[in-house]
Motif scaffolding. Structure first.
Motif, PDB file in Angstrom:
ATOM      1  N   ALA A  53       0.851  -1.186   0.000  1.00  0.00           N
ATOM      2  CA  ALA A  53       0.000   0.000   0.000  1.00  0.00           C
ATOM      3  C   ALA A  53       0.888   1.237   0.000  1.00  0.00           C
ATOM      4  O   ALA A  53       1.671   1.437   0.931  1.00  0.00           O
ATOM      5  CB  ALA A  53      -0.914   0.003   1.217  1.00  0.00           C
ATOM      6  N   PRO A  54       0.794   2.078  -1.020  1.00  0.00           N
ATOM      7  CA  PRO A  54       1.626   3.289  -1.064  1.00  0.00           C
ATOM      8  C   PRO A  54       1.339   4.198   0.134  1.00  0.00           C
ATOM      9  O   PRO A  54       0.224   4.222   0.666  1.00  0.00           O
ATOM     10  CB  PRO A  54       1.204   3.970  -2.375  1.00  0.00           C
ATOM     11  N   ALA A  55       2.359   4.914   0.555  1.00  0.00           N
ATOM     12  CA  ALA A  55       2.179   5.866   1.661  1.00  0.00           C
ATOM     13  C   ALA A  55       1.366   7.051   1.157  1.00  0.00           C
ATOM     14  O   ALA A  55       1.740   7.713   0.192  1.00  0.00           O
ATOM     15  CB  ALA A  55       3.532   6.336   2.185  1.00  0.00           C
ATOM     16  N   ARG A  56       0.230   7.291   1.800  1.00  0.00           N
ATOM     17  CA  ARG A  56      -0.629   8.416   1.429  1.00  0.00           C
ATOM     18  C   ARG A  56      -0.864   9.281   2.659  1.00  0.00           C
ATOM     19  O   ARG A  56      -1.321   8.776   3.687  1.00  0.00           O
ATOM     20  CB  ARG A  56      -1.972   7.929   0.882  1.00  0.00           C
ATOM     21  N   PRO A  57      -0.552  10.578   2.594  1.00  0.00           N
ATOM     22  CA  PRO A  57      -0.792  11.457   3.749  1.00  0.00           C
ATOM     23  C   PRO A  57      -2.275  11.489   4.095  1.00  0.00           C
ATOM     24  O   PRO A  57      -3.129  11.658   3.220  1.00  0.00           O
ATOM     25  CB  PRO A  57      -0.294  12.823   3.268  1.00  0.00           C
TER      26      PRO A  57
END
Length: 232
Positions: free
Chosen positions: A210-214
């Motif tokens: 899962a990509p890091a998303r703010p």
């Protein structure tokens, strides 16, 4: 208890009493396994580099190098009970299975006098049962997905009671007025969504990272009063 959990529990138990010893028989009784199983477990830990030493003889046992032990925590009985109350209130939330082990480590690190005082104080504290239905137990699968940062495949029932299957990139847990929520990026809708935990029917952790998303960019419309970061 599986072997991995037992190995971890053995290290934590020896760490808590270091430099005192525990015999193989005592450890076997505590973990409800045979003495031979404990001996194999200790051998595996020693081979892995854990500094556990054995004293032979009738009064011998296993001890962990005291340099590996933690200094006593300065929890007062009141602080320990406060933590116990907070953990009990979080019994239906994420990491619920870790609550009991966390409390056990706190008590084990306290002095015997303070631990006794904490238990006596806890006996004089009562919590009223919740009148509203409790949230179903939080799925360890969802918990693992957000910890490991893996895409979560779920079946979800929306407010119109329609079921869909979605791949979700977990972002944060959210505690709201009706229980626990999962904020994530929904690949089906290509947008951020907030999922009520009690509406998740099935959940599977995929191998997809899962990509890091703010969080602030994915959920700007959620009121600030429910976005307070957990301080630990």
């Amino acid at each position: 208890m599986n072997r991995t959990d037992r190995l971890y529990a053995l290290v934590e138990e020896l760490r808590a009493i270091a430099p005192r010893r525990r015999s193989a028989r005592e450890l076997a009784e505590r973990h409800e396994v045979s003495i031979r199983t404990i001996e194999r477990d200790i051998g595996a830990l020693q081979q892995a580099g854990v500094p556990i030493y054995a004293d032979v003889g009738r009064r011998g046992g296993y001890a962990l190098d005291k340099t590996m032990s933690l200094p006593p925590l300065n929890f007062t009985p009141q602080e320990a009970v406060a933590v116990a109350i907070a953990l009990s209130r979080a019994a239906d939330g994420p990491f619920a299975r870790a609550n009991e082990s966390a409390m056990g480590k706190i008590v084990a690190a306290m002095s015997e006098r303070d631990a006794t005082a904490a238990r006596e104080l806890a006996e004089r504290v009562r919590l009223l049962e919740r009148s509203e239905p409790t949230v179903p137990p939080f799925s360890p699968v969802v918990e693992h997905a957000i910890t490991a940062r893996r895409v979560l495949r779920i079946t979800y029932q929306d407010r119109e009671e329609s079921w869909t299957e979605r791949d979700v990139e977990p972002i944060v847990f959210l505690c709201g007025p009706k229980g626990w929520y999962l904020v994530g990026w929904c690949r089906l809708r290509q947008a951020s969504r907030v999922f009520r935990i009690d509406r998740i029917g099935q959940a599977t952790v995929t191998d997809l990272p899962a990509p890091a998303r703010p969080y602030e960019h994915c959920a700007p419309d959620i009121p600030n009063f429910v976005t307070r970061v957990l301080a630990i």
